[in-house]
Design an enzyme around this catalytic site. Structure first.
Site, PDB file in Angstrom:
ATOM      1  N   GLY A   1      96.223  50.785-103.473  1.00 31.82           N
ATOM      2  CA  GLY A   1      95.805  52.054-102.911  1.00 31.82           C
ATOM      3  C   GLY A   1      94.801  51.782-101.798  1.00 31.82           C
ATOM      4  O   GLY A   1      93.625  52.109-101.923  1.00 31.82           O
TER       5      GLY A   1
ATOM      6  N   GLY B   1      93.962  53.001 -98.946  1.00 33.53           N
ATOM      7  CA  GLY B   1      93.651  54.028 -97.975  1.00 33.53           C
ATOM      8  C   GLY B   1      92.193  53.895 -97.591  1.00 33.53           C
ATOM      9  O   GLY B   1      91.644  52.788 -97.529  1.00 33.53           O
ATOM     10  N   ALA B   2      91.520  55.009 -97.367  1.00 33.23           N
ATOM     11  CA  ALA B   2      90.131  54.956 -96.931  1.00 33.23           C
ATOM     12  C   ALA B   2      89.232  54.328 -97.990  1.00 33.23           C
ATOM     13  O   ALA B   2      88.471  53.394 -97.708  1.00 33.23           O
ATOM     14  CB  ALA B   2      89.649  56.366 -96.588  1.00 33.23           C
TER      15      ALA B   2
ATOM     16  N   LYS C   1      80.623  64.815-110.630  1.00 33.51           N
ATOM     17  CA  LYS C   1      81.287  64.694-109.332  1.00 33.51           C
ATOM     18  C   LYS C   1      82.186  65.888-109.045  1.00 33.51           C
ATOM     19  O   LYS C   1      82.368  66.280-107.894  1.00 33.51           O
ATOM     20  CB  LYS C   1      82.088  63.398-109.249  1.00 33.51           C
ATOM     21  CG  LYS C   1      82.498  63.125-107.805  1.00 33.51           C
ATOM     22  CD  LYS C   1      83.254  61.854-107.596  1.00 33.51           C
ATOM     23  CE  LYS C   1      83.589  61.707-106.108  1.00 33.51           C
ATOM     24  NZ  LYS C   1      84.596  60.681-105.850  1.00 33.51           N
TER      25      LYS C   1
ATOM     26  N   ASN D   1      83.632  67.923-105.740  1.00 30.82           N
ATOM     27  CA  ASN D   1      85.047  67.835-105.385  1.00 30.82           C
ATOM     28  C   ASN D   1      85.792  69.150-105.507  1.00 30.82           C
ATOM     29  O   ASN D   1      86.614  69.486-104.657  1.00 30.82           O
ATOM     30  CB  ASN D   1      85.739  66.779-106.262  1.00 30.82           C
ATOM     31  CG  ASN D   1      85.647  65.390-105.663  1.00 30.82           C
ATOM     32  OD1 ASN D   1      85.477  65.227-104.462  1.00 30.82           O
ATOM     33  ND2 ASN D   1      85.756  64.378-106.502  1.00 30.82           N
TER      34      ASN D   1
ATOM     35  N   SER E   1      89.238  64.153 -98.284  1.00 24.20           N
ATOM     36  CA  SER E   1      90.546  63.505 -98.332  1.00 24.20           C
ATOM     37  C   SER E   1      91.665  64.469 -98.716  1.00 24.20           C
ATOM     38  O   SER E   1      92.781  64.401 -98.168  1.00 24.20           O
ATOM     39  CB  SER E   1      90.507  62.333 -99.321  1.00 24.20           C
ATOM     40  OG  SER E   1      90.177  62.794-100.626  1.00 24.20           O
TER      41      SER E   1
ATOM     42  N   GLU F   1      96.348  66.457-104.967  1.00 27.86           N
ATOM     43  CA  GLU F   1      95.948  65.994-106.292  1.00 27.86           C
ATOM     44  C   GLU F   1      95.567  67.196-107.157  1.00 27.86           C
ATOM     45  O   GLU F   1      94.459  67.295-107.672  1.00 27.86           O
ATOM     46  CB  GLU F   1      94.772  65.017-106.170  1.00 27.86           C
ATOM     47  CG  GLU F   1      95.115  63.744-105.444  1.00 27.86           C
ATOM     48  CD  GLU F   1      93.945  62.791-105.346  1.00 27.86           C
ATOM     49  OE1 GLU F   1      93.885  61.824-106.132  1.00 27.86           O
ATOM     50  OE2 GLU F   1      93.076  63.007-104.471  1.00 27.86           O
TER      51      GLU F   1
END
Length: 324
Positions: free
Chosen positions: A7, A9-10, A183, A187, A271, A283
Protein backbone atom coordinates in the site's frame (compact mmCIF):
# COMPACT_ATOMS: atom_id res chain seq x y z
CA UNK A 1 15.73 -4.28 10.04
CA UNK A 2 14.08 -5.72 6.93
CA UNK A 3 10.86 -3.82 6.37
CA UNK A 4 8.19 -4.50 3.74
CA UNK A 5 5.59 -1.90 2.80
CA UNK A 6 2.36 -2.77 1.01
CA UNK A 7 0.00 0.00 0.00
CA UNK A 8 2.60 2.50 -1.17
CA UNK A 9 0.35 5.51 -1.57
CA UNK A 10 0.93 8.68 0.41
CA UNK A 11 1.05 7.10 3.89
CA UNK A 12 2.95 3.93 3.05
CA UNK A 13 5.47 5.77 0.89
CA UNK A 14 6.08 8.56 3.39
CA UNK A 15 6.75 6.38 6.43
CA UNK A 16 8.57 3.79 4.36
CA UNK A 17 10.80 6.53 2.94
CA UNK A 18 11.53 7.85 6.43
CA UNK A 19 12.61 4.40 7.58
CA UNK A 20 14.67 3.91 4.42
CA UNK A 21 16.47 7.20 5.04
CA UNK A 22 17.24 5.99 8.58
CA UNK A 23 19.19 3.08 7.12
CA UNK A 24 16.73 0.18 7.22
CA UNK A 25 16.34 -2.30 4.38
CA UNK A 26 12.97 -1.17 3.04
CA UNK A 27 11.06 -2.96 0.28
CA UNK A 28 8.08 -1.39 -1.50
CA UNK A 29 5.48 -3.69 -3.09
CA UNK A 30 4.34 -1.73 -6.14
CA UNK A 31 2.13 -2.00 -9.18
CA UNK A 32 1.56 1.08 -11.33
CA UNK A 33 4.44 2.98 -9.68
CA UNK A 34 6.96 0.15 -10.02
CA UNK A 35 8.99 1.39 -13.00
CA UNK A 36 9.30 4.97 -11.76
CA UNK A 37 10.18 4.07 -8.16
CA UNK A 38 12.65 1.41 -9.27
CA UNK A 39 14.36 3.90 -11.57
CA UNK A 40 14.06 7.17 -9.67
CA UNK A 41 13.28 6.26 -6.06
CA UNK A 42 10.89 8.25 -3.89
CA UNK A 43 10.99 12.03 -3.41
CA UNK A 44 9.38 13.60 -0.35
CA UNK A 45 8.68 17.32 -0.32
CA UNK A 46 8.30 18.53 3.24
CA UNK A 47 8.52 21.77 5.18
CA UNK A 48 10.69 19.77 7.55
CA UNK A 49 13.15 19.28 4.69
CA UNK A 50 12.93 17.55 1.31
CA UNK A 51 14.62 14.18 0.87
CA UNK A 52 15.09 11.41 -1.68
CA UNK A 53 15.51 7.67 -1.07
CA UNK A 54 15.77 4.46 -3.07
CA UNK A 55 13.72 1.69 -1.46
CA UNK A 56 13.90 -1.74 -3.07
CA UNK A 57 11.02 -2.11 -5.52
CA UNK A 58 9.13 -5.36 -6.12
CA UNK A 59 6.05 -6.37 -8.11
CA UNK A 60 5.19 -9.52 -6.16
CA UNK A 61 5.39 -10.22 -2.41
CA UNK A 62 7.37 -13.40 -3.10
CA UNK A 63 10.19 -11.24 -4.50
CA UNK A 64 10.54 -9.66 -1.06
CA UNK A 65 10.01 -12.68 1.16
CA UNK A 66 9.44 -12.64 4.95
CA UNK A 67 10.29 -9.37 6.66
CA UNK A 68 10.99 -8.39 10.26
CA UNK A 69 8.32 -5.69 10.02
CA UNK A 70 5.40 -5.38 7.63
CA UNK A 71 3.77 -1.96 7.25
CA UNK A 72 0.32 -1.89 5.65
CA UNK A 73 -0.75 1.36 4.01
CA UNK A 74 -3.53 -0.11 1.86
CA UNK A 75 -6.93 1.50 1.77
CA UNK A 76 -9.34 -0.59 3.83
CA UNK A 77 -11.31 -1.20 0.63
CA UNK A 78 -8.40 -3.48 -0.40
CA UNK A 79 -8.47 -5.66 2.74
CA UNK A 80 -9.69 -8.56 0.60
CA UNK A 81 -6.12 -8.70 -0.74
CA UNK A 82 -4.66 -9.65 2.66
CA UNK A 83 -4.73 -13.42 1.98
CA UNK A 84 -2.58 -13.08 -1.16
CA UNK A 85 -0.27 -10.25 -0.07
CA UNK A 86 0.47 -10.81 3.62
CA UNK A 87 1.53 -14.49 4.06
CA UNK A 88 4.56 -14.34 1.68
CA UNK A 89 5.87 -11.31 3.61
CA UNK A 90 5.59 -12.80 7.09
CA UNK A 91 6.98 -15.51 9.33
CA UNK A 92 5.99 -16.25 12.96
CA UNK A 93 8.22 -13.47 14.31
CA UNK A 94 7.11 -10.75 11.87
CA UNK A 95 5.42 -7.71 13.42
CA UNK A 96 2.51 -6.62 11.21
CA UNK A 97 1.55 -2.97 11.64
CA UNK A 98 -1.54 -1.64 9.89
CA UNK A 99 -1.42 2.12 9.23
CA UNK A 100 -5.00 2.09 7.91
CA UNK A 101 -7.89 4.33 8.86
CA UNK A 102 -11.00 3.29 10.73
CA UNK A 103 -12.20 0.19 12.55
CA UNK A 104 -11.96 -3.49 11.70
CA UNK A 105 -8.58 -3.62 9.94
CA UNK A 106 -6.78 -5.51 12.69
CA UNK A 107 -9.67 -7.98 12.85
CA UNK A 108 -9.38 -8.56 9.09
CA UNK A 109 -5.64 -9.16 9.44
CA UNK A 110 -6.25 -11.64 12.26
CA UNK A 111 -7.93 -13.94 9.72
CA UNK A 112 -4.61 -14.17 7.85
CA UNK A 113 -1.86 -14.02 10.50
CA UNK A 114 -1.71 -14.73 14.21
CA UNK A 115 -3.39 -11.97 16.27
CA UNK A 116 -0.25 -11.89 18.39
CA UNK A 117 1.69 -10.50 15.43
CA UNK A 118 -0.63 -7.55 14.84
CA UNK A 119 -0.24 -3.92 15.90
CA UNK A 120 -2.13 -0.82 14.88
CA UNK A 121 -0.47 2.43 13.88
CA UNK A 122 -2.50 5.63 13.76
CA UNK A 123 -0.97 8.34 11.59
CA UNK A 124 -1.75 11.97 12.35
CA UNK A 125 -0.39 13.49 9.15
CA UNK A 126 -1.36 15.61 6.14
CA UNK A 127 0.00 14.02 2.96
CA UNK A 128 -0.75 13.72 -0.71
CA UNK A 129 0.75 11.48 -3.36
CA UNK A 130 1.22 14.06 -6.10
CA UNK A 131 2.42 11.60 -8.73
CA UNK A 132 4.24 8.24 -8.81
CA UNK A 133 7.26 8.46 -6.55
CA UNK A 134 6.46 11.99 -5.30
CA UNK A 135 4.92 12.63 -1.87
CA UNK A 136 3.91 16.07 -0.62
CA UNK A 137 4.15 16.24 3.20
CA UNK A 138 2.02 19.21 4.25
CA UNK A 139 1.72 19.07 8.04
CA UNK A 140 1.98 16.91 11.17
CA UNK A 141 3.34 13.35 10.97
CA UNK A 142 3.12 11.70 14.40
CA UNK A 143 2.28 8.01 14.78
CA UNK A 144 0.61 6.25 17.69
CA UNK A 145 1.23 2.49 17.97
CA UNK A 146 -0.50 -0.13 20.06
CA UNK A 147 -0.87 -3.89 20.26
CA UNK A 148 -4.03 -5.50 18.93
CA UNK A 149 -6.06 -6.64 21.93
CA UNK A 150 -3.08 -6.58 24.31
CA UNK A 151 -1.07 -4.15 26.43
CA UNK A 152 2.25 -2.90 25.02
CA UNK A 153 5.13 -5.34 24.82
CA UNK A 154 8.89 -4.74 24.52
CA UNK A 155 8.59 -4.94 20.72
CA UNK A 156 5.93 -2.19 20.81
CA UNK A 157 8.44 0.19 22.34
CA UNK A 158 11.15 -1.03 19.96
CA UNK A 159 8.97 -0.16 16.97
CA UNK A 160 8.15 3.25 18.45
CA UNK A 161 11.86 3.91 18.97
CA UNK A 162 12.53 2.89 15.38
CA UNK A 163 10.03 5.48 14.15
CA UNK A 164 11.48 8.17 16.42
CA UNK A 165 15.01 7.38 15.23
CA UNK A 166 13.69 7.96 11.69
CA UNK A 167 12.44 11.43 12.64
CA UNK A 168 8.81 10.41 13.19
CA UNK A 169 7.25 11.42 16.53
CA UNK A 170 5.78 8.21 17.95
CA UNK A 171 3.91 7.29 21.12
CA UNK A 172 2.92 3.91 22.51
CA UNK A 173 -0.68 3.57 23.68
CA UNK A 174 -1.93 1.07 26.23
CA UNK A 175 -5.32 0.70 24.51
CA UNK A 176 -5.36 0.62 20.71
CA UNK A 177 -9.16 0.65 20.47
CA UNK A 178 -9.31 3.84 22.57
CA UNK A 179 -6.77 5.46 20.23
CA UNK A 180 -8.85 4.45 17.18
CA UNK A 181 -11.90 6.25 18.55
CA UNK A 182 -9.81 9.33 19.31
CA UNK A 183 -8.69 9.48 15.70
CA UNK A 184 -12.25 8.99 14.49
CA UNK A 185 -13.09 12.36 16.08
CA UNK A 186 -11.08 13.86 13.20
CA UNK A 187 -11.55 11.35 10.42
CA UNK A 188 -15.33 11.09 10.56
CA UNK A 189 -16.14 14.83 10.39
CA UNK A 190 -13.36 16.03 8.11
CA UNK A 191 -13.16 13.10 5.70
CA UNK A 192 -16.91 12.63 5.73
CA UNK A 193 -18.14 16.21 5.48
CA UNK A 194 -15.46 17.05 2.94
CA UNK A 195 -17.13 14.58 0.59
CA UNK A 196 -20.70 15.34 1.65
CA UNK A 197 -20.12 19.04 0.95
CA UNK A 198 -20.26 18.17 -2.74
CA UNK A 199 -23.97 17.57 -2.21
CA UNK A 200 -24.41 20.88 -0.40
CA UNK A 201 -25.79 21.68 3.02
CA UNK A 202 -29.19 20.69 1.67
CA UNK A 203 -28.08 17.07 1.78
CA UNK A 204 -28.48 17.16 5.56
CA UNK A 205 -32.16 18.09 5.22
CA UNK A 206 -34.18 14.89 5.17
CA UNK A 207 -36.44 15.75 2.25
CA UNK A 208 -33.71 17.01 -0.06
CA UNK A 209 -32.36 14.73 -2.78
CA UNK A 210 -28.66 13.91 -2.49
CA UNK A 211 -26.94 15.04 -5.68
CA UNK A 212 -23.65 16.62 -6.69
CA UNK A 213 -24.05 20.39 -6.49
CA UNK A 214 -20.60 21.86 -5.91
CA UNK A 215 -16.89 21.01 -5.51
CA UNK A 216 -15.82 19.30 -2.29
CA UNK A 217 -14.73 21.62 0.52
CA UNK A 218 -11.20 21.57 1.92
CA UNK A 219 -10.67 21.46 5.68
CA UNK A 220 -10.21 25.23 6.04
CA UNK A 221 -13.58 25.90 4.43
CA UNK A 222 -15.33 23.39 6.67
CA UNK A 223 -14.16 25.15 9.82
CA UNK A 224 -14.61 28.68 8.46
CA UNK A 225 -18.24 28.19 7.43
CA UNK A 226 -20.54 28.40 10.51
CA UNK A 227 -23.00 25.76 9.26
CA UNK A 228 -20.37 23.20 8.29
CA UNK A 229 -18.36 23.93 11.45
CA UNK A 230 -21.45 23.22 13.53
CA UNK A 231 -21.84 19.86 11.79
CA UNK A 232 -18.16 19.11 12.45
CA UNK A 233 -18.68 19.81 16.15
CA UNK A 234 -21.89 17.75 16.26
CA UNK A 235 -20.08 14.78 14.72
CA UNK A 236 -17.13 15.05 17.10
CA UNK A 237 -19.54 15.05 20.04
CA UNK A 238 -21.40 12.02 18.70
CA UNK A 239 -18.14 10.11 18.26
CA UNK A 240 -17.10 11.00 21.81
CA UNK A 241 -20.51 9.86 23.11
CA UNK A 242 -20.26 6.55 21.25
CA UNK A 243 -16.72 5.95 22.47
CA UNK A 244 -17.74 6.61 26.08
CA UNK A 245 -20.68 4.24 25.76
CA UNK A 246 -18.20 1.59 24.61
CA UNK A 247 -16.01 2.22 27.65
CA UNK A 248 -13.43 4.60 26.17
CA UNK A 249 -13.29 7.81 28.18
CA UNK A 250 -12.53 10.36 25.47
CA UNK A 251 -11.87 13.90 26.66
CA UNK A 252 -14.29 16.73 25.79
CA UNK A 253 -11.20 18.78 24.92
CA UNK A 254 -10.79 16.69 21.76
CA UNK A 255 -13.31 18.98 20.06
CA UNK A 256 -11.03 22.00 20.35
CA UNK A 257 -7.89 19.93 19.85
CA UNK A 258 -9.13 18.75 16.46
CA UNK A 259 -10.12 22.27 15.39
CA UNK A 260 -6.69 23.57 16.43
CA UNK A 261 -4.92 20.79 14.51
CA UNK A 262 -7.01 21.47 11.44
CA UNK A 263 -6.36 25.21 11.39
CA UNK A 264 -2.65 24.59 10.78
CA UNK A 265 -3.37 22.42 7.72
CA UNK A 266 -4.61 25.19 5.45
CA UNK A 267 -6.65 24.13 2.41
CA UNK A 268 -6.11 20.41 2.91
CA UNK A 269 -7.91 17.62 1.06
CA UNK A 270 -8.05 14.43 3.16
CA UNK A 271 -7.32 11.14 1.43
CA UNK A 272 -10.95 10.01 1.32
CA UNK A 273 -11.98 13.24 -0.40
CA UNK A 274 -9.26 12.74 -3.02
CA UNK A 275 -10.47 9.17 -3.57
CA UNK A 276 -13.96 10.49 -4.17
CA UNK A 277 -12.78 13.14 -6.65
CA UNK A 278 -10.83 10.46 -8.53
CA UNK A 279 -13.84 8.20 -8.69
CA UNK A 280 -12.26 5.57 -6.45
CA UNK A 281 -14.23 3.51 -3.91
CA UNK A 282 -14.66 5.12 -0.51
CA UNK A 283 -13.61 3.57 2.79
CA UNK A 284 -17.23 3.67 3.87
CA UNK A 285 -17.27 0.60 6.08
CA UNK A 286 -14.16 1.16 8.21
CA UNK A 287 -14.49 4.94 8.58
CA UNK A 288 -18.23 5.48 8.85
CA UNK A 289 -20.52 2.45 8.81
CA UNK A 290 -18.71 0.32 11.40
CA UNK A 291 -18.40 3.24 13.87
CA UNK A 292 -22.13 3.88 13.38
CA UNK A 293 -22.96 0.21 13.98
CA UNK A 294 -20.92 0.21 17.18
CA UNK A 295 -22.52 3.48 18.30
CA UNK A 296 -26.00 2.05 17.83
CA UNK A 297 -25.12 -1.22 19.59
CA UNK A 298 -23.91 0.84 22.55
CA UNK A 299 -27.21 2.76 22.68
CA UNK A 300 -26.04 6.00 21.03
CA UNK A 301 -28.35 7.05 18.18
CA UNK A 302 -25.88 9.47 16.51
CA UNK A 303 -28.36 11.21 14.16
CA UNK A 304 -25.76 13.36 12.36
CA UNK A 305 -23.47 10.39 11.75
CA UNK A 306 -26.50 8.44 10.54
CA UNK A 307 -27.34 11.20 8.05
CA UNK A 308 -23.71 11.48 6.97
CA UNK A 309 -23.59 7.76 6.23
CA UNK A 310 -26.80 8.04 4.19
CA UNK A 311 -25.38 10.91 2.14
CA UNK A 312 -22.04 9.18 1.56
CA UNK A 313 -23.72 5.93 0.52
CA UNK A 314 -25.88 7.79 -1.99
CA UNK A 315 -22.90 9.65 -3.42
CA UNK A 316 -20.96 6.39 -3.62
CA UNK A 317 -23.86 4.73 -5.42
CA UNK A 318 -23.93 7.55 -7.95
CA UNK A 319 -20.20 7.15 -8.57
CA UNK A 320 -20.26 3.33 -8.60
CA UNK A 321 -23.78 2.15 -9.49
CA UNK A 322 -24.40 -1.49 -8.74
CA UNK A 323 -24.89 -3.82 -11.65
CA UNK A 324 -28.35 -5.32 -11.77
Amino acid sequence: MKIAVIGCGAVGSFYGARLCRAGHEVHFLLRSDYEIVKRQGVFVRSREGDFHVHPRAARQPEEIGPADLLLIGLKSTANDQFPSLVPPLTRPGTAVVTLQNGLGNEEALAEVVSPGQILGGLCFVCLNRVEPGLIDHIDHGAVVVGEFGRPPEPRTHDIASMFRDAGVPCQVRDNLAHAHWEKLTWNIPFNGLGIASAAGKESFIADQETALRSPCLTTDKLIDDPDWARLVRDLIREVIAAARALGFNLDDKLEEVQFARTRTMGAYKPSTLIDFERGQPLELNSLFLEPLRQARRSGVKAPILTKLCEVLQKLEERSHPRKR
